[in-house]
Design an enzyme around this catalytic site. Sequence first.
Site, PDB file in Angstrom:
ATOM      1  N   LYS A   1      -9.623 -45.139  22.281  1.00  0.00           N
ATOM      2  CA  LYS A   1     -10.641 -44.181  22.031  1.00  0.00           C
ATOM      3  C   LYS A   1     -11.069 -43.824  23.768  1.00  0.00           C
ATOM      4  O   LYS A   1     -11.430 -44.917  24.545  1.00  0.00           O
ATOM      5  CB  LYS A   1     -12.067 -45.190  21.585  1.00  0.00           C
ATOM      6  CG  LYS A   1     -13.186 -44.300  21.212  1.00  0.00           C
ATOM      7  CD  LYS A   1     -14.229 -45.155  20.036  1.00  0.00           C
ATOM      8  CE  LYS A   1     -15.363 -44.410  19.983  1.00  0.00           C
ATOM      9  NZ  LYS A   1     -16.386 -45.143  19.162  1.00  0.00           N
TER      10      LYS A   1
ATOM     11  N   ASP B   1     -15.702 -40.251   7.376  1.00  0.00           N
ATOM     12  CA  ASP B   1     -14.534 -40.579   8.428  1.00  0.00           C
ATOM     13  C   ASP B   1     -14.627 -41.631   9.106  1.00  0.00           C
ATOM     14  O   ASP B   1     -13.858 -42.232   9.727  1.00  0.00           O
ATOM     15  CB  ASP B   1     -14.441 -39.271   9.260  1.00  0.00           C
ATOM     16  CG  ASP B   1     -15.623 -38.867   9.998  1.00  0.00           C
ATOM     17  OD1 ASP B   1     -16.808 -38.396   9.054  1.00  0.00           O
ATOM     18  OD2 ASP B   1     -16.045 -39.113  11.063  1.00  0.00           O
ATOM     19  N   ASN B   2     -15.794 -42.336   8.913  1.00  0.00           N
ATOM     20  CA  ASN B   2     -16.077 -43.762   9.395  1.00  0.00           C
ATOM     21  C   ASN B   2     -15.678 -44.772   8.361  1.00  0.00           C
ATOM     22  O   ASN B   2     -16.275 -46.019   8.746  1.00  0.00           O
ATOM     23  CB  ASN B   2     -17.398 -43.783  10.184  1.00  0.00           C
ATOM     24  CG  ASN B   2     -17.237 -42.999  11.523  1.00  0.00           C
ATOM     25  OD1 ASN B   2     -16.310 -42.584  12.202  1.00  0.00           O
ATOM     26  ND2 ASN B   2     -18.566 -42.780  11.829  1.00  0.00           N
TER      27      ASN B   2
END
Length: 498
Positions: free
Chosen positions: A138, A280-281
């Site tokens: 990330k 999407d999480n």
Amino acid sequence: MYPQGNACRLNKELNFKCLIFIVSNPFLTLTYEPALESLGDDFYDRVTAASFPQHRLRFRNDAVLPKLGLDAKNVKDEDFVEAFGLFEGVRPFLALRYHGHQIAGYGQVYNPELGDGRGFLYGQVRGVDGQLYDFGTKGSGQTPYSRRGDGRLTLKGGVREVLAAEALHSLGVKTSRCLSVVETGEDLWRGDEPSPTRSAVMVRFSRSHIRFGTFERLRYCQRPDLISQLLDHVITTYYPDIELDGDYQLRFFQALVGRVAKLVAQWMAAGFCHGVLNTDNMSITGESFDYGPFAFMPAYNPRFTAAYFDYEGFYCFGNQPAICRSNLEKLKTALSPILPVAEMDTALKIYETAYADHYIALMLRRLGIANTTALDPTLAEQLINQTLTCLATSQREYPSFFATLRQTFNPGWRDSPDLILENADLGEADWDQWRILYQQSLAKLSPAEFEAVESTLQYANPLTDLLRPRIETVWAAIAEEDNWQPFNELVQKLQTGN
Ligand code: AMP
Ligand code: MG
């Protein structure tokens, strides 16, 4: 697979020095498995990382190393930096493609412009437990999915994700962890942090980065063939108990419904508000991951909302069970080209009961009662409801209430309700009624079960909370004095439950 190539970045001629690197950096000699890569390039884009002006290791998670068969003693800080901070010149990594339903007012809208916009799949390795794990970055730079974003992660964002994961892990929540945070020396501009703010690359250690939204994208692209291919990959890799015969894909959906119900129950008992429950999480493995504006709830309040941009409280604490169910519905729609909707609907019907059963068991555990069946269901429910009512009315701090139970427990509670938390500052609420119900519950336990209350209270209730003021204090020391000691101490406390 590509991470090994990293060693040669420093020395393209593969000379003796490079060989030493290959041999001595334990992260680069792990056996990386191209599990996702081998599914074909419909699922990802190959990307390279950004170059950064600085690489300073700020966090290394030694607690995760044994899962990789590594001994912290044999892993140097430079190994972390070389493997997880210096990506330049390395072969491409995989930016995963996905879409998702994202928050918009009091609801969600479908967004087909997502995907790994500031991270990528670095590699996949098998843990000593035989399970496959992802290393995902990330903040490692822009990708085709960055849209207008810079592809970066703020150092504070990295610090917060480390803390969230360690706190959740210590509370028994199935979660990704952070393996490392490397500060990268850039100035970033963000609306939600005093700017300029510092940059970092984090490496996440998780079961998978395949999301509900990964399947939503495949339906959007009208590729039932790829839905089926990816689903089979998910089942064989992450649901090994499912026999690959008959309606096995449907049995996967049933299993996932159960896993999600359990995960949400874990968040709710932990007092955790994820903050951004976009599809999407949501991991296809039922693991909790991706912590942005999360917050632990200070005092019990179902309306407590974590994300500053969630003006209507759509993802508030109390909505989490319903939102996750509705996210499962979105996944159902995504899988509908290959699976019968009516049968997925039937599978979804177990959600509420599964959630309630897990939640009751976990809340009883926080009260020191490990064996749910020791209480009849009505008493268990009354006790939990009264606990929540008192916590809501009194606004007594949620984490410290349970820590106080742990710290003050005495065997006299079994006989005398008056002794239960007799000197604790509990605030105004009907605590006497709660004391009676708690004493009645303890009295129902067998001698062996009662014997276990003290240790159950201990492992279910960490002494250190991760409420926002604590995070801000730790961050202030870093931001103002570059003092990492409070952060390191906090991680240590979270990891030991003290
Ligand atoms: P998140 O809120 O982290 O789950 O991210 C939602 C989407 O926005 C994902 O597609 C991310 O990759 C993307 N994204 C978030 N922050 C950035 C950023 N700074 N640069 C590029 N993409 C980003
Ligand atoms: Mg995300």
